[in-house]
Design an enzyme around this catalytic site. Structure first.
Site, PDB file in Angstrom:
ATOM      1  N   LYS A 138      -0.769 -57.382  23.248  1.00  0.00           N
ATOM      2  CA  LYS A 138       0.476 -58.138  23.112  1.00  0.00           C
ATOM      3  C   LYS A 138       0.190 -59.636  23.049  1.00  0.00           C
ATOM      4  CE  LYS A 138       3.921 -56.625  25.539  1.00  0.00           C
ATOM      5  NZ  LYS A 138       4.853 -56.055  24.538  1.00  0.00           N
ATOM      6  N   ARG A 183       5.649 -59.450  31.057  1.00  0.00           N
ATOM      7  CA  ARG A 183       5.291 -58.164  30.460  1.00  0.00           C
ATOM      8  C   ARG A 183       3.788 -57.925  30.579  1.00  0.00           C
ATOM      9  NH1 ARG A 183       9.388 -56.891  26.214  1.00  0.00           N
ATOM     10  NH2 ARG A 183      10.733 -58.699  25.922  1.00  0.00           N
ATOM     11  N   MET A 188       3.277 -49.289  31.633  1.00  0.00           N
ATOM     12  CA  MET A 188       3.250 -50.351  32.636  1.00  0.00           C
ATOM     13  C   MET A 188       4.585 -51.076  32.626  1.00  0.00           C
ATOM     14  SD  MET A 188      -0.681 -51.625  32.406  1.00  0.00           S
ATOM     15  CE  MET A 188      -0.594 -51.896  30.638  1.00  0.00           C
ATOM     16  N   ARG A 234       1.962 -55.242  16.643  1.00  0.00           N
ATOM     17  CA  ARG A 234       0.758 -54.469  16.943  1.00  0.00           C
ATOM     18  C   ARG A 234       0.618 -53.406  15.875  1.00  0.00           C
ATOM     19  NH1 ARG A 234       3.080 -51.346  22.344  1.00  0.00           N
ATOM     20  NH2 ARG A 234       4.866 -50.344  21.333  1.00  0.00           N
ATOM     21  N   HIS A 240      11.061 -43.779  24.473  1.00  0.00           N
ATOM     22  CA  HIS A 240       9.812 -43.407  25.159  1.00  0.00           C
ATOM     23  C   HIS A 240       9.341 -42.033  24.714  1.00  0.00           C
ATOM     24  CE1 HIS A 240       7.614 -41.499  28.532  1.00  0.00           C
ATOM     25  NE2 HIS A 240       7.007 -42.668  28.573  1.00  0.00           N
ATOM     26  N   ARG A 261     -21.497 -15.281  16.212  1.00  0.00           N
ATOM     27  CA  ARG A 261     -21.805 -14.653  17.493  1.00  0.00           C
ATOM     28  C   ARG A 261     -21.595 -13.151  17.345  1.00  0.00           C
ATOM     29  NH1 ARG A 261     -18.213 -19.569  19.544  1.00  0.00           N
ATOM     30  NH2 ARG A 261     -17.195 -18.814  17.660  1.00  0.00           N
ATOM     31  N   ARG A 288     -26.548 -15.388  15.307  1.00  0.00           N
ATOM     32  CA  ARG A 288     -27.181 -15.325  16.618  1.00  0.00           C
ATOM     33  C   ARG A 288     -27.253 -13.871  17.081  1.00  0.00           C
ATOM     34  NH1 ARG A 288     -24.187 -18.136  21.548  1.00  0.00           N
ATOM     35  NH2 ARG A 288     -22.938 -16.228  21.449  1.00  0.00           N
ATOM     36  N   GLU A 301     -31.039 -24.297  24.304  1.00  0.00           N
ATOM     37  CA  GLU A 301     -29.935 -24.346  25.270  1.00  0.00           C
ATOM     38  C   GLU A 301     -30.431 -24.358  26.715  1.00  0.00           C
ATOM     39  OE1 GLU A 301     -27.500 -20.831  24.549  1.00  0.00           O
ATOM     40  OE2 GLU A 301     -29.227 -19.847  23.635  1.00  0.00           O
ATOM     41  N   SER A 335     -31.019 -24.847  16.650  1.00  0.00           N
ATOM     42  CA  SER A 335     -29.588 -25.132  16.768  1.00  0.00           C
ATOM     43  C   SER A 335     -29.315 -25.398  18.240  1.00  0.00           C
ATOM     44  CB  SER A 335     -28.745 -23.956  16.273  1.00  0.00           C
ATOM     45  OG  SER A 335     -27.374 -24.268  16.371  1.00  0.00           O
ATOM     46  N   THR A 338     -25.165 -26.620  22.951  1.00  0.00           N
ATOM     47  CA  THR A 338     -24.910 -27.626  23.991  1.00  0.00           C
ATOM     48  C   THR A 338     -23.949 -27.154  25.067  1.00  0.00           C
ATOM     49  OG1 THR A 338     -23.330 -28.643  22.454  1.00  0.00           O
ATOM     50  CG2 THR A 338     -25.519 -29.636  22.614  1.00  0.00           C
ATOM     51  N   ASN A 339     -23.227 -26.042  24.849  1.00  0.00           N
ATOM     52  CA  ASN A 339     -22.422 -25.494  25.949  1.00  0.00           C
ATOM     53  C   ASN A 339     -23.341 -25.101  27.104  1.00  0.00           C
ATOM     54  OD1 ASN A 339     -20.334 -25.761  24.156  1.00  0.00           O
ATOM     55  ND2 ASN A 339     -20.136 -23.580  23.735  1.00  0.00           N
ATOM     56  N   ASP A 340     -24.326 -24.246  26.811  1.00  0.00           N
ATOM     57  CA  ASP A 340     -25.241 -23.815  27.862  1.00  0.00           C
ATOM     58  C   ASP A 340     -26.222 -24.912  28.254  1.00  0.00           C
ATOM     59  OD1 ASP A 340     -24.226 -21.355  28.402  1.00  0.00           O
ATOM     60  OD2 ASP A 340     -25.631 -20.227  27.173  1.00  0.00           O
ATOM     61  N   CYS A 386     -24.340 -26.292  17.585  1.00  0.00           N
ATOM     62  CA  CYS A 386     -23.298 -25.275  17.410  1.00  0.00           C
ATOM     63  C   CYS A 386     -22.444 -25.094  18.660  1.00  0.00           C
ATOM     64  CB  CYS A 386     -23.923 -23.937  17.008  1.00  0.00           C
ATOM     65  SG  CYS A 386     -25.060 -23.254  18.227  1.00  0.00           S
ATOM     66  N   TYR A 438     -26.942 -31.019  10.537  1.00  0.00           N
ATOM     67  CA  TYR A 438     -25.568 -30.530  10.422  1.00  0.00           C
ATOM     68  C   TYR A 438     -24.968 -30.348  11.813  1.00  0.00           C
ATOM     69  CZ  TYR A 438     -27.224 -25.843  11.719  1.00  0.00           C
ATOM     70  OH  TYR A 438     -27.781 -24.787  12.391  1.00  0.00           O
TER      71      TYR A 438
END
Length: 894
Positions: free
Chosen positions: A26, A96, A107, A352, A468, A574, A630, A758, A777, A780-782, A844, A864
């Site tokens: 602002k 403000r 706010m 803005r 709002h 999977r 997999r 993994e 590959s 990244t989850n595990d 993956c 990739y």
């Protein structure tokens, strides 16, 4: 010496748009408009650095601030020819907030500060309008008491309503000066009774209290929730803007309003907004009164009987059109402005970059590139990739029958069905139970944000397109219908009535944010159709990105959807997901409870044609594109039933004794199955399982290649490798199966064998694994689970606490932990490519569809990313932005 306060107004400013981090959005906008010579009431900005110092110093202000504020206030007095606290010619100011990131409604704001009994009388004499003066005074008391003293606004609303009822009046505008005088006294009495202290009359005390309250509001619950939902760091802080008041409530030649330079819902190039005559800004944005349309086009489109600003105040409207056109051209982006008209003169209070829906964001970016306001690269960077999610889900079928109960304003597009709920807390509670809810309110307030986030859609009976509810819903991507005046809402009873129908809490309703319709029951939906500007933007993205984009797809339906959204292959199939269909689970369970390799082989022989059929379908659909499959990963007990009744059915279907089946199921249970007998460990222990899967893959590839005449090159992925020896054993098994299939079919197979990275050990030993593996590959989850030692399924109980305390910036299962998990990925990339320069690298896990994680993947040199089908467009755009950012960094470095 640090400068804490920056002045603006009178055609000049000490700051500029480039100082957004210091002045907040602002303050930077006010400074820039002043520098452009636009009509901006004079004022000053207290910087975000003061906010940081305030909290770092145990809520004490830095030395020198008071003197700078006093000097800046004197400059405002000189500019307007009035004095703060002077009964003869009083200066009133607004106070403000203004963080660097837009946080609408989160706010606090205080208007008309500087009023007391003496200055109110002075304002009445000076303006010649006692009604205006005391209307302003009662507004100030209500705002100040709410924001600074903690007196809930409902106390004042109740007093006002009771007074109007006693007078037989309906509208605030029907009250005269004496009414407002009476209410001022009633308001002050109420404040003193609740806080046990008189309402402050000293204007210096008022200003100090307001500034402290605005800084304090940075840490209020609704602001903290908004920051968490929008990934805004707490350390940014907020600025405070103190500005001379201009008044939209002095009579019928005064007004206040909000305007967008383009439609924030659709992106159409047309001025869009609302205004009110004889009102102040809070009346528009808070939904207290239903505002009027700015343009004749909007009036006719919505069938409004209310006068458009274009006809009611044509000269001021022409000035507004000229100013907003200049602002859009200057900022080269769609602008959201707030303005006040005082006695026929236009004043600009804010500009803005306007919040917009995903649909509007795409159209505006493409249109502005076409208008040569911005480049194609800039257009790509103007669209938030995550917002595309709004475009990729079903909408209402326009041909389906529907029971319309009411109509309101189409405030945020999209459609949603769910059970009606009447409080934000109830919405949050039921959503946590997995229920789809529609939050129904007379109007929303910032305190409702947690319920709005939890709800599938939002419905209000009051408020307009810039209320709002509308602004927050658009920012969240929630469908929203506002101002549905036919609704009669009884919050105490938990019901609303419309069209002669009573809808109770728990009844299903549907809202259409594109048409403003409110419907009884659930309405049929249709799949999205992506074309036009979206297709143009995606084509530009594909031309800019370096990363390939694949999809995680387990079924033919997933694969087709992925292709429609632009996937270039399958990065993760999977195979276990193929086994849960009713006609397959029995054969899978027979294999699991088998006690010998021979018995398992017999069961696997039943599964083989099913797997072969599935793989062949995927190969046909992907038509030569890469398909990474997999091999079986989860522990076997996940496929078995849990209850004795279901185990008895399994025993009967297999001819095995019940006790034997139950014993086998018990033997397969593990204390920590995610680190147990799963992944490649199954293939090592039961090689016949992976042999069957490899055979199904290669027989399907041979068949489809013969059928289409095109090469099919499957990528066979071995999960949960920790050691080179595991990989070597299973790769040899896969190659042996391929050889047998070649002998049996006469086909010449081409394929790759690789692994998921993994486990931390696999990342650290990537060099030796890459000597045998042809691709990595990153799962990244595990990898996140095993790096942190945190279960993704059980972490919800403490992750919010960790984020609140700053231990985690973001949920590491949503956005990759660059410092820890990311470091392991970097190590694996470097060591893997050192051993095998042509090593193919991808990701993956769920991170493959997260824009910040995709940026990291670009930086470390992956080939990739792979994500769910509906996130493919998000990944395409995020990958383009990552490539453009990388190119800019290279230019800067050079």
């Amino acid at each position: 010496m640090t400068q804490w306060v920056y002045r603006f107004g009178d055609g000049a400013a000490e700051g500029s748009a480039a100082m957004r981090d210091l002045l907040g959005g602002k303050g930077a906008g006010l400074a820039e408009m002043s520098n452009l010579g636009l009509p901006v009431p004079p004022g000053f900005t207290i910087t975000t650095e003061v906010c940081a110092a305030y909290y770092a110093g145990d809520r004490r202000y830095p030395d020198g601030l008071a003197d700078e504020v006093k000097s800046a206030l004197k400059a405002v007095e000189d500019a307007v020819g009035a004095a703060f606290g002077d009964p003869a010619k009083p200066l009133l100011v607004s106070v403000r907030s203004g963080a660097r990131a837009s946080m609408p409604g989160m706010m606090d704001t205080i208007l008309n500060l500087g009023l007391n009994d003496d200055t109110a009388e002075g304002l009445a004499r000076q303006s010649g309008d006692a009604r205006f003066a005391y209307d302003s005074y009662r507004r100030f008391i209500q705002m100040y008491a709410d924001v600074v003293l903690g007196v809930d606004h409902h106390h004042f609303e109740e007093l006002l309503q009771n007074h109007k009822t006693a007078r037989g009046l309906t509208l605030d505008t029907e009250l005269i000066a004496d009414d407002w005088r009476e209410l001022v006294e009633a308001y002050r009495t109420t404040v003193e009774k609740i806080v046990d202290a008189p309402f402050p009359d000293d204007v210096e005390d008022q200003l100090r209290g307001a500034i402290g309250a605005v800084f304090g509001s940075w840490m209020n619950q609704r602001a903290a929730t908004y920051r968490r939902l929008h990934d805004i760091p707490e350390t940014w802080g907020t600025a405070v803007n103190v500005q001379a008041m201009v008044f939209g409530n002095m009579g019928d030649d005064c007004a206040t309003g909000v305007a967008f330079t383009r439609d924030p819902a659709t992106g159409e190039k047309a001025i869009y907004g609302e205004y009110l005559i004889n009102a102040q800004g809070e009346d528009v944005v808070a939904g207290i009164r239903t505002p009027w349309p700015l343009t004749l086009a909007a009036k006719h489109a919505n069938g409004s009987p209310l006068p458009a600003m274009e006809e009611a105040l044509p000269g001021v409207y022409a000035d507004l059109v000229a100013v907003v056109g200049r602002l859009e051209g200057h900022y080269r982006d769609m602008q959201d402005v707030e303005f006040t008209v005082q006695r026929g003169k236009l004043w600009m209070l804010q500009t803005r970059a306007g919040k917009r829906t995903a649909q509007a964001s795409v159209r505006i970016a493409v249109d502005m590139a076409g208008e040569e306001l911005i480049t194609e690269s800039e257009a790509l960077c103007r669209v938030d990739p995550a917002s595309l999610d709004q475009l990729l889900h079903p909408t209402l079928d326009p041909e389906a029958p529907r029971t319309v109960l009411a109509r309101g304003l189409p405030a945020s597009p999209g459609a949603a069905s769910g059970i009606a709920v009447f409080s934000a807390d109830e919405a949050e509670d039921l959503a946590a139970q997995g229920k789809a809810v529609i939050l129904v309110r007379a109007e929303t307030s910032p305190e409702d944000i947690h319920g709005m986030h939890a709800a599938r859609g939002i419905l209000t009976s009051r408020g307009g397109m810039t209320s709002h509810a509308a602004v927050v819903a658009r920012g969240m991507g929630r469908p929203c219908v506002c101002g549905a005046r036919e609704l009669r809402i009884d919050h105490h009873a938990g019901a609303f009535t419309a069209g002669g129908v009573t809808v109770k809490a728990g009844d299903v309703i549907t809202i259409d944010g594109a048409t403003g319709e409110v419907m009884q029951g659930a309405a049929p939906m249709i799949e999205p159709e992506l074309s036009g500007e979206f297709a143009t933007l995606m084509a530009w993205a594909d031309g800019a990105r370096a990363l390939g984009i694949r999809a995680n797809a387990d079924t033919p339906a997933d694969a087709r959807t992925a292709l429609e959204f632009g996937a270039e292959g399958i990065g993760l199939c999977r195979t276990e997901h193929m086994f849960f269909e009713a006609d397959r689970i029995v054969a899978m369970r027979e294999m699991i409870i088998a006690e010998s390799p021979e018995a398992r082989g017999a069961a696997l022989a039943k599964i083989l044609p099913m797997q072969r059929h599935d793989f062949a379908e995927l190969f046909r659909i992907m038509a030569g594109r890469p398909v990474t499959i997999r091999l079986l990963d989860p522990p076997l007990h996940e496929f078995l039933p849990n209850s004795d009744a279901e185990l008895a059915e399994l025993a009967a279907s297999t001819g095995e004794a019940f006790d034997s089946v139950r014993h086998r199921a018990a033997m397969l249970q593990e204390v920590n199955p995610m680190l147990g007998h799963r992944g490649c460990r199954l293939g090592i222990s039961y090689p016949e399982i992976y042999e069957m899967q490899a055979r199904a893959i290669f027989e399907a590839a041979a068949a489809v290649s013969a059928e289409t005449g095109e090469a099919v090159t499957p990528e066979v992925m071995i999960p949960l490798i920790a050691t080179r020896q595991e990989f070597d054993i299973l790769k040899a098994l896969i190659i042996a199966v391929a050889g047998r299939v070649e002998e049996e079919t006469g086909a010449k197979l081409t394929f790759l064998v690789g692994t998921m990275i993994e486990l931390p050990r696999a990342a650290l030993r990537a060099g030796e694994i890459a000597e045998a593996a042809e691709f990595f590959s990153f799962g990244t989850n595990d990898l996140t689970q095993t790096t942190f030692g945190i279960s993704r399924d059980d972490s919800a109980s403490f992750l919010e606490c960790y984020q609140r305390l700053g231990i985690f910036g973001r949920d590491p299962f949503v956005s990759i932990d660059v410092d820890g998990v990311g470091e392991l990925v970097r190590i694996a990339v470097e060591r893997g490519r050192a051993a095998r320069p042509d090593l193919k690298l991808g990701i993956c896990g769920e991170h493959g569809g997260d824009p910040d994680s995709i940026r990291f993947c670009q930086q470390v040199g992956l080939d990739y990313v792979s994500c769910s089908p509906y996130r493919v467009p998000i990944a395409r755009l995020a990958a383009a932005q990552a490539a453009l950012e990388g190119a800019d960094e290279e230019i800067d470095a050079a």
